[in-house]
Design an enzyme around this catalytic site. Structure first.
Site, PDB file in Angstrom:
ATOM      1  N   ASP A  70       6.168  -4.281  31.672  1.00 34.08           N
ATOM      2  CA  ASP A  70       6.572  -4.361  33.153  1.00 34.08           C
ATOM      3  C   ASP A  70       5.197  -3.342  33.335  1.00 34.08           C
ATOM      4  O   ASP A  70       4.610  -2.463  32.582  1.00 34.08           O
ATOM      5  CB  ASP A  70       7.828  -3.660  32.734  1.00 34.08           C
ATOM      6  CG  ASP A  70       9.371  -4.539  32.630  1.00 34.08           C
ATOM      7  OD1 ASP A  70       9.178  -4.892  33.401  1.00 34.08           O
ATOM      8  OD2 ASP A  70      10.738  -3.273  32.507  1.00 34.08           O
TER       9      ASP A  70
ATOM     10  N   ASP B 243      11.164 -10.443  36.225  1.00 34.71           N
ATOM     11  CA  ASP B 243      12.048  -9.797  37.095  1.00 34.71           C
ATOM     12  C   ASP B 243      12.222  -9.521  39.080  1.00 34.71           C
ATOM     13  O   ASP B 243      13.464  -9.387  39.200  1.00 34.71           O
ATOM     14  CB  ASP B 243      12.403  -8.154  36.957  1.00 34.71           C
ATOM     15  CG  ASP B 243      12.256  -7.428  35.884  1.00 34.71           C
ATOM     16  OD1 ASP B 243      12.655  -7.982  34.770  1.00 34.71           O
ATOM     17  OD2 ASP B 243      11.256  -6.728  35.640  1.00 34.71           O
TER      18      ASP B 243
END
Length: 178
Positions: free
Chosen positions: A136, A154
């Site tokens: 991330d 995401d």
């Protein structure tokens, strides 16, 4: 598969693995996967975000490196190999289910939405397999409010879910009354 097989009356044979929009789903999912993995590869290997980060892009947006060993929002953190492989297996099962759903859908919006979710699931699944965690890197924050750190996979998943929700509200069982 004929059109009658795909959109026939109740009880008619439904396609299992390849349907009307399967080509579109495959292309969009692969594009999403490549974009997601390309950005992660460049940030982790090319730019070396671990050493050179974090990077402030805007006063509310930073590029940082976070290894997420859980699922969305960092839930269900898994620090063992068993947990890692269980989450990877769950990703495979869910992706197959979404693919079967996409092969049976009759709406371009549903197909596109499922393609985005599949591409995102595959992107995060590849990370889990190769790194043991999801990469991330996008951190949105305003003042003391800090959103979770996320990645392009995401974004694809959220956009796909929004499309599915939109479709469910506009084409649901009560839409015939409109």
């Amino acid at each position: 598969m004929t059109d009658a097989d795909q959109a026939g009356p109740a009880g008619a044979k439904q396609p299992l693995l390849w349907g009307r929009f399967s080509g579109l789903v495959l292309i969009i999912a692969l594009i999403g996967l490549v974009l997601d993995q390309g950005t992660k590869l460049w940030l982790v290997q090319g730019f070396d975000l671990q050493r050179n980060g974090p990077v402030e892009l805007l006063p509310v947006l930073d590029i940082v490196l976070v290894w997420n060993r859980g699922i969305s929002y960092g839930l269900f953190q898994q620090n063992s190999d068993l947990g890692r492989w269980l989450l990877a297996g769950l990703t495979v099962v869910v992706t197959i289910g979404l693919w079967v759903w996409s092969s049976r859908c009759t709406s371009r919006l549903v197909a596109l939405s499922l393609a985005l979710v599949i591409g995102g699931a595959l992107g995060n699944g590849v990370d889990r397999l190769f790194h043991g965690a999801v990469v991330d890197f996008v951190h949105f924050h305003v003042g003391t409010f800090s959103w979770y750190v996320f990645n392009l996979a995401d974004v694809w998943i959220v956009a796909g879910v929004i499309g599915l929700l939109y479709d469910s509200f506009t084409n649901g069982p009560n839409s015939a009354a409109k």
